[in-house]
Design a protein around this motif. Structure first.
Motif, PDB file in Angstrom:
ATOM      1  N   UNK A  56      33.003  37.072  44.704  1.00 33.84           N
ATOM      2  CA  UNK A  56      32.328  38.153  43.978  1.00 33.84           C
ATOM      3  C   UNK A  56      30.819  37.926  43.936  1.00 33.84           C
ATOM      4  N   UNK A  57      30.415  36.688  43.638  1.00 33.71           N
ATOM      5  CA  UNK A  57      28.985  36.386  43.534  1.00 33.71           C
ATOM      6  C   UNK A  57      28.286  36.511  44.883  1.00 33.71           C
ATOM      7  N   UNK A  58      28.954  36.088  45.951  1.00 33.05           N
ATOM      8  CA  UNK A  58      28.314  36.066  47.269  1.00 33.05           C
ATOM      9  C   UNK A  58      28.395  37.398  48.007  1.00 33.05           C
ATOM     10  N   UNK A  59      29.483  38.131  47.811  1.00 36.52           N
ATOM     11  CA  UNK A  59      29.712  39.314  48.636  1.00 36.52           C
ATOM     12  C   UNK A  59      29.984  40.572  47.818  1.00 36.52           C
ATOM     13  N   UNK A  60      29.904  40.484  46.499  1.00 42.37           N
ATOM     14  CA  UNK A  60      30.281  41.605  45.642  1.00 42.37           C
ATOM     15  C   UNK A  60      29.383  42.815  45.747  1.00 42.37           C
ATOM     16  N   UNK A  92      35.878  46.047  44.909  1.00 47.00           N
ATOM     17  CA  UNK A  92      36.068  46.348  43.475  1.00 47.00           C
ATOM     18  C   UNK A  92      37.205  45.530  42.856  1.00 47.00           C
ATOM     19  N   UNK A  93      38.282  45.300  43.601  1.00 50.50           N
ATOM     20  CA  UNK A  93      39.381  44.483  43.071  1.00 50.50           C
ATOM     21  C   UNK A  93      38.965  43.023  42.983  1.00 50.50           C
ATOM     22  N   UNK A  94      38.234  42.531  43.978  1.00 49.57           N
ATOM     23  CA  UNK A  94      37.736  41.148  43.935  1.00 49.57           C
ATOM     24  C   UNK A  94      36.864  40.949  42.705  1.00 49.57           C
ATOM     25  N   UNK A  95      35.969  41.895  42.442  1.00 45.82           N
ATOM     26  CA  UNK A  95      35.083  41.786  41.275  1.00 45.82           C
ATOM     27  C   UNK A  95      35.882  41.805  39.974  1.00 45.82           C
ATOM     28  N   UNK A  96      36.910  42.644  39.933  1.00 46.43           N
ATOM     29  CA  UNK A  96      37.755  42.706  38.737  1.00 46.43           C
ATOM     30  C   UNK A  96      38.467  41.372  38.513  1.00 46.43           C
ATOM     31  N   UNK A 149      37.538  38.439  39.588  1.00 46.15           N
ATOM     32  CA  UNK A 149      36.533  37.434  39.228  1.00 46.15           C
ATOM     33  C   UNK A 149      36.192  37.511  37.749  1.00 46.15           C
ATOM     34  N   UNK A 150      36.028  38.729  37.238  1.00 46.06           N
ATOM     35  CA  UNK A 150      35.708  38.898  35.809  1.00 46.06           C
ATOM     36  C   UNK A 150      36.864  38.443  34.932  1.00 46.06           C
ATOM     37  N   UNK A 151      38.073  38.722  35.381  1.00 43.16           N
ATOM     38  CA  UNK A 151      39.241  38.286  34.614  1.00 43.16           C
ATOM     39  C   UNK A 151      39.324  36.761  34.566  1.00 43.16           C
ATOM     40  N   UNK A 152      39.018  36.121  35.691  1.00 42.95           N
ATOM     41  CA  UNK A 152      39.088  34.662  35.753  1.00 42.95           C
ATOM     42  C   UNK A 152      38.006  34.004  34.898  1.00 42.95           C
ATOM     43  N   UNK A 153      36.889  34.701  34.701  1.00 40.71           N
ATOM     44  CA  UNK A 153      35.841  34.167  33.814  1.00 40.71           C
ATOM     45  C   UNK A 153      36.334  34.092  32.382  1.00 40.71           C
TER      46      UNK A 153
END
Length: 508
Positions: A124-128, A201-205, A207-211
């Motif tokens: 997410x951070x690199x390619x989001x 968008x799913x990758x970002x979601x 990633x946020x959930x894992x935070x």
């Protein structure tokens, strides 16, 4: 990078071909000139369209991040690098910009990178912001990039998508903790061999959930099923969307023309099979199973092996079994396994490079294992089998699950025993302790999906369809002799080439 063609220079050959002979009448020259002008305009229009399509492909290629689920063992890393080169070569032939291709084993900051989810925040951070898709594949997946782009265009990249070739359980199974027991077919999960994709968008979601909700310290048994469960989030996330163009057919299949991905691996063969005498097989047993399990070993795979010993808590000459002086335990068997390792190192021929440890209810093809081991260097520390994980979201370690068989190179055993890493009790889980020890030594676990911890019925039919399996485990509710001769016994097709094996599979 391929250079652009100079401004219109490519038109000259076409123009020369269209010019009339010098001796033609003026009218003919005039008509021909008009025809030439019209044809040249058509050529310019076609070339412009090609360049526009090429630019579109380039832009889309830049929006895909390819992630190869690679391993650090030299055999596997080379196959992954070959796939990387193939992807980049296809991309170069299509346009100017090359896509990003990542190899999991090169990203591995801890032992859990292969479980994918710990990498989501990095993705997410690199390619989001500058990508649209993360496309995952195995080292033996073959990608037809133009067809992949055509396939991904069908899906709105601004939405959450989880794409793959759908697998499902025919019946509830222990490896999936009997999930969806009332109707296991309802839940779909991806066949990694065919490749699978997540929209950004799913990758970002994720990633946020894992935070906010770090991964629990738990077991990883069947990663493809567990990732699908995590994404589905008990109905709060997307189901897997089946994509017919994600295939596990071979390149030579008549279906290949319709596929964006294909799969080339039935049973890797890298040369002559290793000799029978190069593999020492250790069978773990105990007195209570001498009468029902050992006869099945002798009816099935024992004849394939040149060097076999049975290790028990009771010496019985008719089998024969060897008492290692370690009392039997109801579970774990760590003490017995380490005693086997020491015996192999100190009492077997130093010319025997491989040790295989199996349970007395493991069904295995030594014939096929000899072929597989032709791909591995016994001078490297190799620990091979079906990989599980424990606590990988929070550090943890990987291990080879014992029921499907554990394969060690002599070099790996030497390093292990020299480290003084030991069982904390005789009944500790041997496979997990070995995983901890090798993790501490920095020796990677090498995964091969042809080893199986469970019975054939515990795996989806489509998953087994592109395999030539090496092992299964457990006699529960099956006829183990029938399972062996159906799935594992040397057959005529085992002597065929890979191409011939593929044709047989298609006929079946």
């Amino acid at each position: 990078m391929p250079r652009e063609r100079g401004g219109g220079c490519w038109l000259l050959p076409a123009l020369l071909l269209l010019l009339p002979p010098l001796c033609a009448p003026a009218l003919a020259i005039s008509v021909a000139a008009e025809d030439a002008k019209e044809q040249i305009e058509q050529l310019v229009s076609q070339e412009s369209g090609k360049r526009g399509k090429s630019n579109q492909i380039n832009i889309e290629l830049q929006e895909i991040v390819f992630v190869i689920q690679s391993q650090s063992n030299s055999f596997h890393s080379k196959r992954a690098e070959d796939l990387e080169r193939n992807i980049l070569k296809q991309a170069e032939e299509l346009g100017k910009e090359l896509p990003r291709v990542l190899l999991i084993h090169q990203m591995d900051r801890h032992d859990g990178a292969w479980t994918i989810l710990p990498l989501m925040q990095d993705f997410s951070a690199s390619y989001g912001r500058n990508s649209s898709w993360i496309f995952f594949c195995e080292e033996d997946t073959r990608i037809q990039i133009v067809k992949l782009l055509e396939t991904l265009r069908r899906f709105d990249k601004s939405k959450e998508w989880f794409l793959g070739k759908a697998l499902y359980d025919e019946e509830s199974t222990i490896i999936h903790h009997y999930a969806f027991a009332e109707n296991p077919r309802v839940f779909k999960f991806p066949d990694f061999a065919a490749g699978w994709a997540l929209s950004i968008p799913l990758v970002n979601k994720l990633a946020n959930r894992l935070k906010s909700e770090p991964l629990k310290s738990d077991f990883t048994i069947d990663l493809k099923h567990e990732i699908a469960l995590y994404i589905w989030q008990k109905g709060n996330g997307p189901h897997l969307t089946p994509v017919l163009e994600f295939c596990t057919d071979d390149l030579n299949s008549y279906k290949a023309v319709h596929c964006a991905t294909l799969f080339s691996n039935f049973l890797p063969v890298c040369g002559d099979p290793v000799k029978k005498e190069d593999i020492f097989v250790a069978v773990k047993t105990c007195r209570k199973f001498h009468r029902d399990r050992i006869p099945i070993v002798k009816q099935t795979w024992e004849g394939e092996a040149a060097l076999v010993e049975y290790y028990s808590d009771y010496a019985e000459t008719s089998i024969p079994t060897i008492d290692l002086g370690v009392p039997n335990t109801e579970r774990g068997h760590c003490g017995k396994t380490f005693a086997i390792l020491e015996r192999f190192l100190n009492h077997s021929s130093s010319k025997t490079p491989w040790l295989v440890i199996v349970d007395d209810d493991t069904l295995i093809s030594i014939f096929r294992l000899r072929k597989l081991l032709s791909c591995y260097d016994p001078n490297e520390p190799v620990f091979l089998g079906e990989r599980y994980g424990y606590g990988l979201g929070t550090g943890g370690y990987s291990y080879i699950t014992g029921g499907g068989g554990m394969v060690f190179s002599r070099k790996a055993i030497q390093k292990l025993l020299a480290s003084k890493c030991q069982c904390y009790s005789n009944d500790a889980p041997d496979d997990m302790v070995l995983g901890m020890c090798f993790s501490g030594l920095g020796i990677p676990i090498t995964h091969c999906p042809l080893f199986h911890q469970a019975r054939p019925m515990d795996y989806p039919k489509d998953y087994l369809a592109h395999q030539i399996p090496i092992s299964f485990h457990k006699h529960w509710n099956i006829d183990p002799v029938k399972v062996y001769f159906t799935w594992l016994a040397p057959k005529m097709e085992d002597s065929f080439t890979e191409k011939e094996q593929r044709r047989i599979r298609e006929d079946l």
